[in-house]
Scaffold this motif. Structure first.
Motif, PDB file in Angstrom:
ATOM      1  N   VAL A  98       7.273   9.268   8.305  1.00 29.34           N
ATOM      2  CA  VAL A  98       6.092   9.922   8.866  1.00 29.34           C
ATOM      3  C   VAL A  98       5.110   8.845   9.318  1.00 29.34           C
ATOM      4  N   ASN A  99       4.093   9.248  10.090  1.00 30.18           N
ATOM      5  CA  ASN A  99       3.062   8.307  10.497  1.00 30.18           C
ATOM      6  C   ASN A  99       1.939   8.274   9.470  1.00 30.18           C
ATOM      7  N   GLU A 100       1.003   7.368   9.650  1.00 31.10           N
ATOM      8  CA  GLU A 100      -0.048   7.197   8.642  1.00 31.10           C
ATOM      9  C   GLU A 100      -0.947   8.419   8.520  1.00 31.10           C
ATOM     10  N   MET A 101      -1.146   9.160   9.616  1.00 24.60           N
ATOM     11  CA  MET A 101      -1.973  10.359   9.568  1.00 24.60           C
ATOM     12  C   MET A 101      -1.328  11.448   8.700  1.00 24.60           C
TER      13      MET A 101
ATOM     14  N   ASN B 145       0.842  -1.181   0.000  1.00 27.81           N
ATOM     15  CA  ASN B 145       0.000   0.000   0.000  1.00 27.81           C
ATOM     16  C   ASN B 145       0.885   1.242   0.000  1.00 27.81           C
ATOM     17  N   ALA B 146       0.483   2.235  -0.801  1.00 30.69           N
ATOM     18  CA  ALA B 146       1.277   3.450  -0.940  1.00 30.69           C
ATOM     19  C   ALA B 146       1.370   4.233   0.364  1.00 30.69           C
ATOM     20  N   VAL B 147       0.367   4.102   1.236  1.00 29.41           N
ATOM     21  CA  VAL B 147       0.435   4.790   2.531  1.00 29.41           C
ATOM     22  C   VAL B 147       1.650   4.289   3.310  1.00 29.41           C
TER      23      VAL B 147
ATOM     24  N   GLU C 159      -2.449  15.634  -8.165  1.00 29.63           N
ATOM     25  CA  GLU C 159      -1.490  16.088  -9.171  1.00 29.63           C
ATOM     26  C   GLU C 159      -1.544  15.218 -10.424  1.00 29.63           C
ATOM     27  N   GLU C 160      -1.701  13.905 -10.256  1.00 28.46           N
ATOM     28  CA  GLU C 160      -1.820  13.018 -11.415  1.00 28.46           C
ATOM     29  C   GLU C 160      -3.097  13.320 -12.204  1.00 28.46           C
ATOM     30  N   GLU C 161      -4.164  13.650 -11.509  1.00 27.99           N
ATOM     31  CA  GLU C 161      -5.398  14.030 -12.205  1.00 27.99           C
ATOM     32  C   GLU C 161      -5.195  15.311 -13.017  1.00 27.99           C
TER      33      GLU C 161
ATOM     34  N   MET D 184      -0.482  13.159   2.088  1.00 29.08           N
ATOM     35  CA  MET D 184       0.555  13.208   1.067  1.00 29.08           C
ATOM     36  C   MET D 184       0.140  12.408  -0.146  1.00 29.08           C
ATOM     37  N   LEU D 185      -0.442  11.236   0.088  1.00 25.69           N
ATOM     38  CA  LEU D 185      -0.891  10.401  -1.014  1.00 25.69           C
ATOM     39  C   LEU D 185      -2.024  11.082  -1.787  1.00 25.69           C
ATOM     40  N   LYS D 186      -2.925  11.705  -1.074  1.00 26.74           N
ATOM     41  CA  LYS D 186      -4.028  12.429  -1.714  1.00 26.74           C
ATOM     42  C   LYS D 186      -3.500  13.509  -2.648  1.00 26.74           C
TER      43      LYS D 186
END
Length: 332
Positions: free
Chosen positions: A256-259, A245-247, A271-273, A264-266
């Motif tokens: 960094v932590n998951e929060m 998983n990218a997270v 940006e890809e959109e 960051m993933l969002k």
């Protein structure tokens, strides 16, 4: 045949849907074909009461819309059922393989692939994890062969390659750039693109078009990472020897932590959109002779939009702890 009729989906009241892509659904007209494809696949590939069957049934309890109705708006009506069968088949394969140790999963994939070859023997490997799926895939291959469509052989060859490669890397990914090629492969993305071209009756030459390939890559990043974004809460709790998983990758890459990693993933997805919209604008400005390419990228955008909307709304990712009880309630 033409595609099923479709209509725009109002996403404004769904706060979890952050995509800029417009969503369309063909579910109203396509549901009988979709449901038949699901029934054939789920009950052909799983046993009554099994974890895999419960997961499959739960996958299609999204009140916001059926995943296939949301993502196949430009596919030809007479091919939608086949797309449903192939994609649902691969989802069930995922559900089975993720519970197996890496080495055993590789072996089961090899056995499964035999259904795509002339040497297939239905009496071999009875009782294996993939036995039912193997028989289902063989019957689907024979059914497609009867269509006498020359593009079908390429479709099945691409599927064979995807089943060979999809879970063949046991590496630990430390950067998002290194992870993305694996994520697309594990998503069966080359096969999905081939399947959508086949279902939309797009000329085979499109796959060699550099603009098509560039757009496909961007959409592949979007759908793979969007799935990771919304499925993280479910996947982080699963008993497996390999969380992909990218997270998690971003947590390691940036310490960094998951929060912190999820926002960051969002931002990466957003940006890809932006890149996708920019490239699509260039493609839509091309002369009329590029109409098949324009139709293909429009179909890919709708596929990504519908899939992203489904990920943002499905109970599978947002209520994973209640899967079994929800299935029982849904049957009442």
């Amino acid at each position: 045949m033409a595609p099923f009729a479709s209509h725009p989906v109002d996403t404004t009241n769904v706060s979890s849907y952050f995509s800029s892509f417009p969503v369309k659904s063909c579910e109203l007209d396509a549901l009988p074909a979709i449901q038949q494809g699901l029934n054939d696949t789920i009950y052909g590939c799983t046993t009554p009461g099994s974890k895999e069957r419960k997961k499959a049934e739960y996958r299609h309890t999204n009140p916001a819309g059926n995943i296939f109705g949301l993502s196949l708006a430009l596919c030809e009506a007479d091919r939608v059922g086949y797309v449903v069968k192939f994609i649902e088949f691969l989802c069930i394969v995922d559900d089975v393989m993720e519970d197996l140790p890496f080495g055993e999963a590789c072996t089961e994939h090899t056995i499964l692939r035999q259904a795509l070859h002339d040497s297939y023997d239905e009496h071999q490997y009875g009782g294996r994890a993939v036995s039912l799926m193997r028989n289902f895939l063989y019957e689907l291959r024979i059914e497609l062969a009867s269509m006498e469509d020359p593009s079908t052989s390429l479709l099945l060859k691409t599927l064979d390659t995807s089943l060979r490669d999809r879970d063949s890397n046991d590496s630990e990914f430390l950067t998002l750039a290194g992870y993305i090629p694996y994520r697309k492969m594990n998503f069966d993305y080359d096969f999905v693109c081939q399947l959508l071209r086949w279902a939309m009756c797009i000329p085979p030459t499109i796959q060699d078009d550099p603009l098509a390939r560039s757009y496909e890559h961007i959409i592949g990043v979007i759908v793979g990472l969007t799935n990771d974004y919304f499925s993280w809460e479910m996947e982080r709790l699963e008993p497996t020897d390999r969380i992909r998983n990218a997270v998690l990758v971003l947590m390691k890459e940036h310490s960094v932590n998951e929060m912190q990693a999820k926002p960051m993933l969002k931002e990466v997805i957003i940006e890809e959109e932006r890149k996708a919209r920019e490239l699509m604008g260039e493609i839509m400005d091309l002369p009329e002779e590029h109409e098949p390419l324009k139709r293909y990228v429009a179909g890919m955008e709708l596929f990504a939009a519908g899939y992203s909307f489904w990920c943002a709304t499905c109970p599978r990712y947002h209520r994973p702890q209640n899967e079994e009880s929800f299935v029982e309630q849904a049957k009442l």
